[in-house]
Design a protein around this motif. Structure first.
Motif, mmCIF file in Angstrom:
data_model
loop_
_atom_site.group_PDB
_atom_site.id
_atom_site.type_symbol
_atom_site.label_atom_id
_atom_site.label_comp_id
_atom_site.label_asym_id
_atom_site.label_seq_id
_atom_site.Cartn_x
_atom_site.Cartn_y
_atom_site.Cartn_z
ATOM 1 N N VAL A 43 75.434 22.440 33.712
ATOM 2 C CA VAL A 43 76.176 22.935 32.547
ATOM 3 C C VAL A 43 75.296 23.689 31.545
ATOM 4 O O VAL A 43 75.765 24.609 30.873
ATOM 5 C CB VAL A 43 76.925 21.793 31.838
ATOM 6 C CG1 VAL A 43 77.975 21.193 32.761
ATOM 7 C CG2 VAL A 43 75.968 20.715 31.344
ATOM 8 N N MET A 44 74.025 23.285 31.405
ATOM 9 C CA MET A 44 73.132 23.957 30.470
ATOM 10 C C MET A 44 71.742 24.035 31.079
ATOM 11 O O MET A 44 70.801 23.370 30.618
ATOM 12 C CB MET A 44 73.104 23.238 29.109
ATOM 13 C CG MET A 44 74.466 23.118 28.462
ATOM 14 S SD MET A 44 74.406 22.695 26.700
ATOM 15 C CE MET A 44 74.283 24.338 25.983
ATOM 16 N N PRO A 45 71.564 24.830 32.129
ATOM 17 C CA PRO A 45 70.255 24.921 32.788
ATOM 18 C C PRO A 45 69.187 25.410 31.817
ATOM 19 O O PRO A 45 69.412 26.313 31.027
ATOM 20 C CB PRO A 45 70.502 25.932 33.912
ATOM 21 C CG PRO A 45 71.730 26.682 33.516
ATOM 22 C CD PRO A 45 72.568 25.734 32.728
ATOM 23 N N GLY A 46 68.032 24.774 31.885
ATOM 24 C CA GLY A 46 66.942 25.155 31.000
ATOM 25 C C GLY A 46 66.887 24.366 29.713
ATOM 26 O O GLY A 46 65.857 24.367 29.045
ATOM 27 N N ALA A 47 67.978 23.682 29.330
ATOM 28 C CA ALA A 47 67.958 22.877 28.113
ATOM 29 C C ALA A 47 67.094 21.638 28.319
ATOM 30 O O ALA A 47 67.178 20.979 29.351
ATOM 31 C CB ALA A 47 69.373 22.466 27.722
ATOM 32 N N GLN A 48 66.274 21.329 27.351
ATOM 33 C CA GLN A 48 65.444 20.132 27.457
ATOM 34 C C GLN A 48 66.275 18.859 27.357
ATOM 35 O O GLN A 48 65.967 17.853 27.988
ATOM 36 C CB GLN A 48 64.391 20.133 26.348
ATOM 37 C CG GLN A 48 63.308 21.175 26.506
ATOM 38 C CD GLN A 48 62.285 21.080 25.393
ATOM 39 O OE1 GLN A 48 62.280 20.136 24.608
ATOM 40 N NE2 GLN A 48 61.406 22.067 25.322
#
Length: 334
Positions: A43-48
């Protein structure tokens, strides 16, 4: 107007919102979410770090952490899970459902995705489910202070800004319009910011965490100064003088409420600002160092590597490639 530490943190941790599900359900039904780390790559690739929230559009249901007692949710209520815990929404307490990661992949490709749960017939509840991505490392004092679950009851204090935001979000999610995805993202961010603000206002006066520190007249002013003027060459003496306390009293009160000394806190915050500059632009490391209050690139690089486990160049490279999630966990000292 003075500096506002909460606003500075919300900006610096790069809060990003999105709405992915519109759920219509008829009793009996249950929807179970896995830990946010499991669905974040979809859903939010790259989010930590990913925070999931739910807004009750119509009807009522129950919601809460897996393994904990649920709370009753009415139309207009908002429930959020800041630490990314697994959780359940259901038509009655105790109902469970195996999480389906395929839904998250589908939702990311066709947001917002409409789902129907439970028996056939007219839905008895409608829920809007969304996600917020943010930086957790090197240092996010907001996440460290937030509980595992936040719940805002609609109409608790009459017509409010929170209610207007919730209404706008529900109206936008109910129909597909040009620019709707971007508008929903911004509304999600505003909803979360207001949810956090309500949480801070409702905390007991005797609390001991970052939020309690914000409400303390002296430590709160110290935090606002450090966040608003992070690059200045602060000393404990200068900070104490500006907030109207002795050096020893400020150091003791700050450490008791925040959990670390003022200059240690400033060091961690400078590295968070530096991490954002590295991820978001093309400034040379030397300029990043100067912008966040370090006298040399070497000093910044040493502190950054000590806290994050990687040098600044590697952090920037991973951020550009969308690999911010797997980077080593931040350490406690700057």
């Amino acid at each position: 107007m003075g500096q506002d530490a909460l606003s500075e943190v919300l900006r610096a941790v790069r809060l990003t919102g999105a709405v992915f599900f519109r759920v219509e359900a008829r009793e009996p039904w249950a929807a179970e979410a896995p830990p946010a780390a499991a669905c974040a790559p979809h859903v939010m690739p790259g989010a930590q770090h990913v925070i999931e929230y739910h807004l009750i559009h119509r009807g009522a249901c129950w919601g809460g952490l897996v393994g904990a007692a649920p709370v009753r949710l009415e139309a207009g209520d908002i429930i959020a899970f800041p630490q990314g815990d697994a959780h359940v929404l259901s038509s009655a307490p105790g109902l469970r459902q195996v999480p389906d990661l395929a839904l998250y992949r589908e939702a990311a490709a066709a947001a917002p995705l409409s789902l129907r749960l439970g028996a056939a017939g007219e839905p008895t509840a409608c829920v809007i489910c969304g996600f917020l991505g943010c930086d957790a490392r090197p240092f996010n004092p907001l996440l460290e202070a937030l509980p595992r679950m936040l719940h805002h009851r609609a109409g608790r204090d009459g017509p409010s800004w929170m209610g207007q935001l919730a209404s706008a979000t529900m109206a936008e999610a109910a129909r597909r319009r040009i620019g709707g995805e971007a508008i929903l993202a911004r509304l999600s961010e505003l909803l979360f910011a207001e949810l956090v603000r309500r949480h801070v206002e409702d905390l007991p006066a005797e609390g001991r965490n970052w939020f309690a520190a914000l409400r303390d007249p002296h430590v709160g002013r110290a935090l606002n100064l450090l966040h608003g003027r992070a690059a200045e060459p602060w000393t404990l003496d200068a900070l104490a003088r500006d907030v109207g306390l002795s050096r020893s009293t400020l150091a003791e009160r700050f450490a008791r409420l925040v959990g670390c000394p003022p200059m240690g806190y400033l060091g961690r915050w400078r590295l968070q600002l530096g991490a954002g500059l590295l991820a978001g632009g093309g400034l040379p490391v030397a300029q990043v160092a100067l912008r966040v209050g370090y006298e040399s690139e070497e000093a910044f690089s040493r502190a950054f590597r000590r806290m994050t486990g990687v040098p600044p160049a590697a952090w920037r490279r991973a951020s550009r490639e969308g690999r911010s999630g797997p980077l080593p966990e931040a350490r406690q000292g700057p």
